[in-house]
Design an enzyme around this catalytic site. Structure first.
Site, PDB file in Angstrom:
ATOM      1  N   GLU A 168      38.499  42.432  33.020  1.00 52.61           N
ATOM      2  CA  GLU A 168      37.863  42.554  34.346  1.00 52.61           C
ATOM      3  C   GLU A 168      37.805  41.204  35.042  1.00 52.61           C
ATOM      4  O   GLU A 168      37.306  40.214  34.488  1.00 52.61           O
ATOM      5  CB  GLU A 168      36.452  43.145  34.201  1.00 52.61           C
ATOM      6  CG  GLU A 168      35.746  43.267  35.556  1.00 52.61           C
ATOM      7  CD  GLU A 168      34.529  44.183  35.574  1.00 52.61           C
ATOM      8  OE1 GLU A 168      34.245  44.837  34.559  1.00 52.61           O
ATOM      9  OE2 GLU A 168      33.882  44.234  36.641  1.00 52.61           O
ATOM     10  N   GLU A 201      31.093  45.572  25.707  1.00 50.18           N
ATOM     11  CA  GLU A 201      31.455  44.300  26.354  1.00 50.18           C
ATOM     12  C   GLU A 201      31.324  43.138  25.384  1.00 50.18           C
ATOM     13  O   GLU A 201      30.402  43.101  24.571  1.00 50.18           O
ATOM     14  CB  GLU A 201      30.541  44.071  27.571  1.00 50.18           C
ATOM     15  CG  GLU A 201      30.734  45.119  28.647  1.00 50.18           C
ATOM     16  CD  GLU A 201      29.871  44.897  29.870  1.00 50.18           C
ATOM     17  OE1 GLU A 201      29.237  43.822  29.989  1.00 50.18           O
ATOM     18  OE2 GLU A 201      29.835  45.802  30.726  1.00 50.18           O
TER      19      GLU A 201
END
Ligand code: KIV
Length: 279
Positions: A189, A118
């Site tokens: 996302e 991430e």
């Protein structure tokens, strides 16, 4: 006929050919087998397992050893799909060297064929370091659940309005940085669908969306959402394609009733005694 194994170059070709990419999370061997048989292209061993399998509130407590354990099970179950393993919180943020060591373990011990981490611009050197040892890296920008405390919850990111002007540009810059650093794909996302479309058009690498609308090159869903395995809550962006949670409660309830009522097992499920020897 045996289907051809999905590789990282295949995933890149799919974007170029306009073929949508499918990704679903998997955490164990039986579900890996079933998803593989269904034709899912990429099995993501997501650190979401902290929430949907371990029952924790966030993904933060998941360890690298746990990710390796689950990735190994998934790798054993699949024949065709690409196995992508998540680097969990604390296994790559300290230094690019730490990230390389964690990625090597996920590949060597877990059987991952690519790793995901991430972060965007801040993770560019880390992505470069992992990619430089020929481990394919997938980036993840927008809502990054490992940053839940900074974000103040699991919230949509990259909205133009609100208290964080420039957020939209930041997500776009993050996606660009991930590609420039050598990632082979990027998960988007929980960002507005027009921003996801802009990023998808701007990048040569595939974008895989979750809560990012239909204009991404592919989609990813968490297995438990897709199958309706929780009996209560589903995120707004997810779609339940089955209600297996309710089906499990029904089946297990029927078993309880039958055992209590002396209905199960019958002779059909029992072993007859050995025939007595003649003479
Ligand atoms: O851990 C996970 O399941 C993920 C998906 C939500 C993309 O990162």
């Amino acid at each position: 006929m045996e289907q051809k194994k999905v590789t990282v170059p295949d995933v890149l070709r799919m974007k170029a050919a306009g073929e949508r990419i499918t990704m679903v999370t998997a955490y164990d061997c039986p579900f890996a087998r079933l998803l593989d048989e269904a034709g899912v292209d990429i099995l993501l061993v997501g650190d979401s397992l902290g929430m949907v399998v371990q029952g924790q509130d966030t993904t933060l407590p998941v360890t690298l050893d746990e990710m390796i354990y689950h990735t190994r099970m998934v790798a054993r179950g699949r024949k065709r799909a690409l196995v992508l393993g998540d680097l969990p919180f604390g296994s790559y943020q300290t230094s690019p060297q730490q990230a390389v060591e964690s990625a090597v373990r996920l590949v060597k011990e877990g059987g991952a064929e690519a790793v995901k981490l991430e972060g965007g611009t801040a993770m560019a050197r880390t992505i470069e370091a992992i990619a430089s040892i020929d481990v394919p890296v997938v980036g993840h920008v927008g809502l990054t659940p490992q940053s839940v405390h900074r974000m103040g919850g699991h919230r949509v990111q990259g909205r133009r309005s609100g208290h964080a002007p420039g957020e939209r540009e930041r997500v776009l810059d993050d996606a660009r940085a991930v590609q420039a650093a050598g990632a082979c794909a990027v998960v988007l996302e929980c960002i507005p669908l027009d921003l996801a479309a802009e990023i998808t058009a701007a990048l040569a690498i595939p974008t895989i969306g979750i809560g990012a609308g239909a204009h991404c090159d592919g989609q990813v869903l968490v297995l438990h959402d897709l199958l309706g395995l929780s009996t209560d809550w589903t995120p707004r962006f997810a779609k339940r394609y089955a209600e297996l949670g309710r089906e499990v409660v029904r089946a297990a309830g029927a078993y309880v009733q039958e055992v209590k009522g002396g209905v199960f097992p019958t002779e059909a499920q029992a072993f007859a005694p050995r025939a007595a020897r003649a003479g």
